[in-house]
Design an enzyme around this catalytic site. Structure first.
Site, PDB file in Angstrom:
ATOM      1  N   GLN A 131      10.618  25.471  24.923  1.00  0.00           N
ATOM      2  CA  GLN A 131      12.050  25.278  24.682  1.00  0.00           C
ATOM      3  C   GLN A 131      12.241  24.688  23.290  1.00  0.00           C
ATOM      4  OE1 GLN A 131      13.582  22.252  27.224  1.00  0.00           O
ATOM      5  NE2 GLN A 131      15.496  23.297  27.576  1.00  0.00           N
ATOM      6  N   TYR A 133      14.607  23.372  21.298  1.00  0.00           N
ATOM      7  CA  TYR A 133      15.950  22.797  21.191  1.00  0.00           C
ATOM      8  C   TYR A 133      15.963  21.611  20.216  1.00  0.00           C
ATOM      9  CZ  TYR A 133      17.804  25.359  25.303  1.00  0.00           C
ATOM     10  OH  TYR A 133      18.241  26.306  26.182  1.00  0.00           O
ATOM     11  N   SER A 134      15.220  20.546  20.542  1.00  0.00           N
ATOM     12  CA  SER A 134      15.335  19.296  19.769  1.00  0.00           C
ATOM     13  C   SER A 134      14.862  19.457  18.332  1.00  0.00           C
ATOM     14  CB  SER A 134      14.484  18.194  20.405  1.00  0.00           C
ATOM     15  OG  SER A 134      14.831  18.020  21.733  1.00  0.00           O
ATOM     16  N   GLU A 251      16.458  21.171  33.769  1.00  0.00           N
ATOM     17  CA  GLU A 251      15.393  20.298  33.289  1.00  0.00           C
ATOM     18  C   GLU A 251      15.483  18.913  33.945  1.00  0.00           C
ATOM     19  OE1 GLU A 251      15.363  19.916  29.058  1.00  0.00           O
ATOM     20  OE2 GLU A 251      13.382  19.011  29.036  1.00  0.00           O
ATOM     21  N   GLU A 374      19.989   6.440  28.593  1.00  0.00           N
ATOM     22  CA  GLU A 374      21.364   6.124  28.186  1.00  0.00           C
ATOM     23  C   GLU A 374      22.257   7.370  28.290  1.00  0.00           C
ATOM     24  OE1 GLU A 374      18.667   5.294  26.439  1.00  0.00           O
ATOM     25  OE2 GLU A 374      18.689   3.116  26.613  1.00  0.00           O
TER      26      GLU A 374
HETATM   27  C1  LIG Z   1       7.676  14.263  27.000  1.00  0.00           C
HETATM   28  C2  LIG Z   1       8.752  14.916  26.182  1.00  0.00           C
HETATM   29  C3  LIG Z   1       8.817  16.288  26.164  1.00  0.00           C
HETATM   30  C4  LIG Z   1       9.825  16.915  25.420  1.00  0.00           C
HETATM   31  N1  LIG Z   1       9.832  18.283  25.399  1.00  0.00           N
HETATM   32  C5  LIG Z   1      10.789  18.901  24.683  1.00  0.00           C
HETATM   33  C6  LIG Z   1      10.782  20.336  24.605  1.00  0.00           C
HETATM   34  O1  LIG Z   1       9.934  21.018  25.176  1.00  0.00           O
HETATM   35  N2  LIG Z   1      11.736  20.932  23.868  1.00  0.00           N
HETATM   36  C7  LIG Z   1      12.701  20.214  23.210  1.00  0.00           C
HETATM   37  O2  LIG Z   1      13.562  20.825  22.586  1.00  0.00           O
HETATM   38  N3  LIG Z   1      12.722  18.853  23.238  1.00  0.00           N
HETATM   39  C8  LIG Z   1      11.777  18.190  23.957  1.00  0.00           C
HETATM   40  N4  LIG Z   1      11.764  16.816  23.992  1.00  0.00           N
HETATM   41  C9  LIG Z   1      12.732  16.070  23.193  1.00  0.00           C
HETATM   42  C10 LIG Z   1      13.798  15.336  24.012  1.00  0.00           C
HETATM   43  O3  LIG Z   1      14.745  16.235  24.520  1.00  0.00           O
HETATM   44  C11 LIG Z   1      14.430  14.302  23.083  1.00  0.00           C
HETATM   45  O4  LIG Z   1      13.409  13.379  22.716  1.00  0.00           O
HETATM   46  C12 LIG Z   1      15.566  13.548  23.743  1.00  0.00           C
HETATM   47  O5  LIG Z   1      16.656  14.393  23.980  1.00  0.00           O
HETATM   48  C13 LIG Z   1      16.033  12.337  22.896  1.00  0.00           C
HETATM   49  O6  LIG Z   1      16.284  12.732  21.595  1.00  0.00           O
HETATM   50  P1  LIG Z   1      15.647  11.951  20.344  1.00  0.00           P
HETATM   51  O7  LIG Z   1      14.187  11.791  20.595  1.00  0.00           O
HETATM   52  O8  LIG Z   1      16.065  12.649  19.104  1.00  0.00           O
HETATM   53  O9  LIG Z   1      16.275  10.487  20.399  1.00  0.00           O
HETATM   54  P2  LIG Z   1      17.707  10.075  19.819  1.00  0.00           P
HETATM   55  O10 LIG Z   1      18.736  11.038  20.262  1.00  0.00           O
HETATM   56  O11 LIG Z   1      17.572   9.828  18.349  1.00  0.00           O
HETATM   57  O12 LIG Z   1      17.954   8.702  20.560  1.00  0.00           O
HETATM   58  C14 LIG Z   1      17.437   7.432  20.079  1.00  0.00           C
HETATM   59  C15 LIG Z   1      17.971   6.331  20.976  1.00  0.00           C
HETATM   60  O13 LIG Z   1      19.410   6.266  20.857  1.00  0.00           O
HETATM   61  C16 LIG Z   1      20.037   6.342  22.128  1.00  0.00           C
HETATM   62  N5  LIG Z   1      21.292   7.096  22.035  1.00  0.00           N
HETATM   63  C17 LIG Z   1      21.508   8.236  21.340  1.00  0.00           C
HETATM   64  N6  LIG Z   1      22.774   8.666  21.514  1.00  0.00           N
HETATM   65  C18 LIG Z   1      23.370   7.773  22.348  1.00  0.00           C
HETATM   66  C19 LIG Z   1      24.679   7.665  22.910  1.00  0.00           C
HETATM   67  N7  LIG Z   1      25.633   8.578  22.658  1.00  0.00           N
HETATM   68  N8  LIG Z   1      24.932   6.626  23.740  1.00  0.00           N
HETATM   69  C20 LIG Z   1      23.978   5.698  24.023  1.00  0.00           C
HETATM   70  N9  LIG Z   1      22.711   5.747  23.497  1.00  0.00           N
HETATM   71  C21 LIG Z   1      22.420   6.768  22.686  1.00  0.00           C
HETATM   72  C22 LIG Z   1      19.036   7.109  22.998  1.00  0.00           C
HETATM   73  O14 LIG Z   1      19.218   6.829  24.367  1.00  0.00           O
HETATM   74  C23 LIG Z   1      17.698   6.571  22.472  1.00  0.00           C
HETATM   75  O15 LIG Z   1      17.401   5.337  23.075  1.00  0.00           O
HETATM   76  C24 LIG Z   1      10.784  16.152  24.711  1.00  0.00           C
HETATM   77  C25 LIG Z   1      10.705  14.750  24.760  1.00  0.00           C
HETATM   78  C26 LIG Z   1       9.715  14.129  25.466  1.00  0.00           C
HETATM   79  C27 LIG Z   1       9.655  12.631  25.496  1.00  0.00           C
END
Ligand SMILES: Cc1cc2nc3c(=O)[nH]c(=O)nc-3n(C[C@H](O)[C@H](O)[C@H](O)COP(=O)(O)OP(=O)(O)OC[C@H]3O[C@@H](n4cnc5c(N)ncnc54)[C@H](O)[C@@H]3O)c2cc1C
Length: 404
Positions: A131, A133-134, A251, A374
């Site tokens: 996937q 996405y991120s 998911e 969150e």
């Molecule tokens: C084991 C694992 C597998 C993954 N696999 C995939 C994959 O296959 N494909 C893919 O696309 N992605 C994948 N991801 C990524 C995952 O979807 C993202 O890590 C997740 O959505 C959080 O985004 P970020 O890491 O950019 O953190 P950020 O969005 O930068 O968040 C940082 C902090 O800010 C807080 N925060 C952000 N916005 C808000 C808000 N509006 N209100 C309150 N708090 C907030 C968050 O809770 C977090 O504590 C994976 C992640 C992990 C850990």
């Protein structure tokens, strides 16, 4: 709420158990974790082989349509298989993204020719999906992605440039679902498109990310002038957000249901006699027992709905938050019980130490993947409790005009 199987479900469970007994070794302890000592490539090869055997026996794709090679069974039968499979020493999680997220999204939203081409090979396990996405600056705020897909007016193809991150299993994947921005003049949720991507085409570079645990489950993926036929768009051009929302629901439900069984028994075993003699340890064991029972009741409620052919309610996403915290507490407790030995690498001690250390590294991931605690809390507040939504200062503003 049902706590016991209905008669036809009990019959199916017996059938499943008999097949598993004939095809896999039973775990010798509830905390036995398959493949702890194997290198990643061997684990992946074994996971592929196990999926193929299950598929051939009618258990690899229980609730998927017969038309695409599935068994055409009920979601509840699939849950029964997962519960029983958890008692055996076999590779279980490798296909979670493929079969728990990507293929259900394709089945719900892709064109018939995509389903014909892709679903069966994924169910057999020969083709793995990931996937895309991120991105480095777009995880929770997924609609803020910067990867662009521009149409080549002559060829009719799209040309994709950008970077993705945290892509689970990208190194092993044949195909991906990718989201890219196709129109930056629209507000951020409106100019997005989801594509099917062949991971072997020129312009895609996959770099594994080495984790603190030493493993490399996820990757960075760089896309440079990747050419994708317009026929690979899922749904409408610029209409990708509703596909993303649907796949995130799959998911979260699949992550929320991923709790190992019998964790409180493992806690009791790890604590041993100290649960009788040390009040602080007894209190933590009791806490974990209560958490584990609460989660079991939530899953019984969700499964009761599934057994009646209904969609589970909000308990699945609530379980995701609680399960992540619980796994983390469990892992910390396992390390604390070791005292000063807790600083040693698990492989220098024993399998129980390896399990709690693996969980120590992995449990935080449950609290991030598929939406952080969150973000899931925000979803529950807005969609389940009906509380006022978060303030959105970017609402209605073209993406290209947003400050970044
Ligand atoms: C084991 C694992 C597998 C993954 N696999 C995939 C994959 O296959 N494909 C893919 O696309 N992605 C994948 N991801 C990524 C995952 O979807 C993202 O890590 C997740 O959505 C959080 O985004 P970020 O890491 O950019 O953190 P950020 O969005 O930068 O968040 C940082 C902090 O800010 C807080 N925060 C952000 N916005 C808000 C808000 N509006 N209100 C309150 N708090 C907030 C968050 O809770 C977090 O504590 C994976 C992640 C992990 C850990």
């Amino acid at each position: 709420m049902h706590f016991e199987d209905q008669p036809q479900d009990a019959e199916y469970r017996t059938h499943v158990r008999a097949w598993l007994e004939a095809n896999a070794p039973r775990k010798t302890r509830p905390d036995e974790t398959w493949g702890l000592h194997l290198p990643e490539d061997d684990r992946v090869a074994a996971a592929r082989e196990w999926q193929r055997r299950k598929f051939d026996a009618g258990f690899g794709a229980i609730a998927f349509p017969r038309k695409y090679g599935g068994a055409g069974g009920r979601a509840y039968e699939s849950a029964i298989f997962q519960q029983e499979e958890a008692n055996f020493s076999v590779p279980v999680a490798f296909y979670n993204i493929s079969l728990g997220v990507c293929i259900p999204s394709l089945l719900a939203l892709a064109r018939p020719e995509h389903k014909e081409r892709h679903v069966r090979a994924a169910l057999e396990g020969t083709e793995v999906w990931c996937q895309l996405y991120s991105e480095p600056a777009a995880g929770s705020d997924l609609a803020g992605i910067l990867t662009r897909a521009e149409r080549d007016a002559d060829a009719g193809d799209f040309i994709i440039n950008g970077q993705k991150v945290w892509t689970t299993h990208a190194r092993h994947a044949s195909w991906a679902l990718l989201v890219a921005r196709t129109d930056a003049s629209k507000p951020k949720h409106e100019g997005l498109t989801v594509f099917i991507i062949d991971m072997k085409v020129p312009g895609i570079t996959v770099r594994p990310i080495r984790q603190a645990s030493g493993e490399a489950d996820f990757n960075e993926v760089f896309l440079t002038d990747v050419r994708v036929p317009a026929a690979n768009v899922i749904g409408e051009v610029d209409g990708g957000w509703k596909i993303i929302v649907a796949s995130l629901v799959h998911e979260r439900v699949s992550i929320g249901g991923a709790l190992p069984r019998d964790l409180h028994r493992m806690t009791l075993e790890m604590a041993g006699d100290r649960a009788n003699t040390d009040a602080r340890i007894r209190e933590r064991v009791a806490d974990q027992y209560l958490m584990s029972q609460g989660l079991w009741l939530m899953s019984a409620r969700a499964l009761t709905a599934v057994s009646k052919g209904q969609a589970p309610g909000p308990e699945s996403i609530c379980a995701k938050i609680i399960a992540g915290r619980f796994l983390q507490d469990f892992a910390y407790f396992g390390m604390d019980l070791r005292g000063s030995e807790g600083v040693l690498a698990g492989r220098e001690l024993d399998e129980a130490a390896m399990t709690s250390q693996r969980m120590w590294f992995g449990s935080l991931a449950v609290r991030i993947a598929g939406g952080t605690d969150e973000i899931v809390r925000n979803t529950i507040a807005e969609r389940v409790l009906g509380l006022p939504p978060e303030v959105r200062i970017d609402k209605g503003i073209p993406f290209k005009d947003l400050a970044r």
